[in-house]
Design an enzyme around this catalytic site. Structure first.
Site, PDB file in Angstrom:
ATOM      1  N   GLU A  84     -24.590 -25.951  -3.174  1.00 44.55           N
ATOM      2  CA  GLU A  84     -23.942 -24.787  -4.126  1.00 44.55           C
ATOM      3  C   GLU A  84     -23.664 -25.341  -5.569  1.00 44.55           C
ATOM      4  OE1 GLU A  84     -20.167 -23.249  -2.988  1.00 44.55           O
ATOM      5  OE2 GLU A  84     -20.245 -21.653  -4.360  1.00 44.55           O
ATOM      6  N   ASP A 104     -22.831 -25.606   1.721  1.00 46.79           N
ATOM      7  CA  ASP A 104     -21.601 -25.445   0.924  1.00 46.79           C
ATOM      8  C   ASP A 104     -20.585 -26.169   1.097  1.00 46.79           C
ATOM      9  OD1 ASP A 104     -19.858 -23.724  -0.342  1.00 46.79           O
ATOM     10  OD2 ASP A 104     -20.256 -21.811   0.752  1.00 46.79           O
ATOM     11  N   ILE A 106     -17.306 -26.252   0.071  1.00 51.25           N
ATOM     12  CA  ILE A 106     -16.298 -25.203   0.307  1.00 51.25           C
ATOM     13  C   ILE A 106     -16.536 -24.005   0.332  1.00 51.25           C
ATOM     14  CG2 ILE A 106     -13.579 -24.881  -0.144  1.00 51.25           C
ATOM     15  CD1 ILE A 106     -13.470 -27.454  -1.469  1.00 51.25           C
ATOM     16  N   ASP A 107     -16.527 -23.229   1.462  1.00 52.12           N
ATOM     17  CA  ASP A 107     -16.753 -21.959   1.285  1.00 52.12           C
ATOM     18  C   ASP A 107     -15.374 -21.244   1.322  1.00 52.12           C
ATOM     19  OD1 ASP A 107     -18.270 -19.340   1.117  1.00 52.12           O
ATOM     20  OD2 ASP A 107     -17.479 -19.091   3.289  1.00 52.12           O
ATOM     21  N   THR A 109     -13.823 -21.063  -1.843  1.00 52.07           N
ATOM     22  CA  THR A 109     -12.742 -21.717  -2.768  1.00 52.07           C
ATOM     23  C   THR A 109     -11.757 -20.918  -3.653  1.00 52.07           C
ATOM     24  OG1 THR A 109     -15.074 -22.965  -3.526  1.00 52.07           O
ATOM     25  CG2 THR A 109     -13.321 -23.244  -4.989  1.00 52.07           C
ATOM     26  N   ASP A 251     -24.104 -19.843   1.737  1.00 50.46           N
ATOM     27  CA  ASP A 251     -22.821 -18.953   2.576  1.00 50.46           C
ATOM     28  C   ASP A 251     -23.592 -18.370   3.869  1.00 50.46           C
ATOM     29  OD1 ASP A 251     -21.004 -18.968   0.534  1.00 50.46           O
ATOM     30  OD2 ASP A 251     -22.281 -17.461  -0.432  1.00 50.46           O
TER      31      ASP A 251
END
Ligand code: IPD
Length: 308
Positions: A84, A104, A106-107, A109, A251
């Site tokens: 990402e 990803d 941190i999905d 955020t 994602d």
């Protein structure tokens, strides 16, 4: 897709071709989770990306750097990474036949920034443009979701199974005949995410989509702030459907394997096959439910990940 001779040799020896990659992904997702858990309660430096609601912190970068550098060390022959924050800095987002890691860091955020404890690390892996496995770590609840093509989906070792709710055709009082137009989503619990665009036209369509589902008698529509975890809830049978415009391949990649392996369906919002780069998706426990959701939706155009 035909395995290479190296993959075939490993399979003959009783080792799945991507076992080591999967194990390393699990270890990295757990390590990343520790970093995110610790950082959740600390002061953060927050910047914006494509919109005022599209956030990034130093922890997103730190976790992504850790995952990518460790993967490069462990698998020096793997040169394809879609991650990402690298993509936000201009790296191209292209899925080739080579082994490709889709990350990803941190999905959720925005949740992370607000200390709302629904955040995850997501690591997907594709070969020959086919998703092989997905690992998603719900960092604060320490739940590890995994799915491997042909080998099932699990959360902390428990097998996952999607819901079997199908939606149903409405029988009208007058004709007593089911009418296609009135198929309803009665009993469905539907998940979605807002996506980063907040211009009036986008919001109008977003809200109207939600309204259509509620008019079609869905029990509820939920927005939890993390696409990957919403998709994991779907895989667990805790919801019946998910749709979104504006999510990205990072994602979706890992979660897609997990949902498919839990018996679910992941398709395009047009009702056709999933296109990982198209920034839109419908997922459901059954094909009927996915089709009902897709029929109800108006499109929001977010372009394509591989066009940016
Ligand atoms: C986002 C979250 C959010 C969704 C966005 C995603 P990020 O991921 O999942 O809920 O609405 O479309 O891109 O930016 O937190 O990794």
């Amino acid at each position: 897709m035909k395995p290479s001779s190296e993959e075939e040799e490993e399979a003959v020896q009783g080792v799945g071709p991507w076992d080591e990659c999967f194990e390393v992904a699990v270890q990295l997702a757990l390590r990343a989770g520790q970093i995110i858990r610790k950082a959740l309660g600390e002061e953060k430096h927050v910047s914006t990306k494509t919109s005022a609601a599209d956030l990034v912190t130093e922890t997103d970068h730190r976790v992504e750097d850790l995952i990518v550098s460790e993967l490069r060390k462990r698998f020096p022959s793997h040169s394809r990474f879609i991650a990402e924050e690298a993509t936000a800095s201009g790296a191209k987002c292209v899925l080739t036949p080579s082994p490709t890691w889709i990350i990803d860091p941190i999905d959720g955020t925005c949740n992370f920034v607000h200390r709302f404890p629904t955040v995850a690390v997501s690591i997907g892996f594709a070969v020959h443009q086919e998703l092989e496995f997905g690992v998603i770590h719900h960092c604060t609840e320490e739940r590890l979701y995994t799915g491997r093509r042909g080998q099932g989906a699990f959360c902390n070792g428990q097998r996952l199974q999607v819901s079997r709710e199908t939606g149903r055709p409405v029988v009208t009082a007058v004709s007593e005949r089911p009418t296609h137009l009135c198929s309803d989503l009665a009993k469905a619990l539907v998940l979605t995410e807002i996506g980063p665009k907040r211009d009036p036209d986008t919001l109008k369509v977003f809200l109207s989509n939600m309204e259509r589902l509620l008019h079609a008698k869905a029990h509820g529509v939920r927005v939890i702030g993390s696409s990957t975890l919403a998709l994991c809830y779907l895989a667990s049978g805790a919801a019946d459907a998910y749709y979104q415009f504006g999510l990205h391949c990072w994602d979706l990649a890992a979660a897609t394997v997990i949902i498919r392996e839990a018996g679910g369906i992941v398709i395009d919002t047009s009702g056709g096959p999933l296109d990982l780069m198209s920034c839109r998706v419908v997922a459901a426990g059954t094909r009927e439910m996915a089709a009902l959701i897709a029929q109800a939706l108006q499109t929001i155009n977010y372009g394509r990940d591989d066009d940016k």
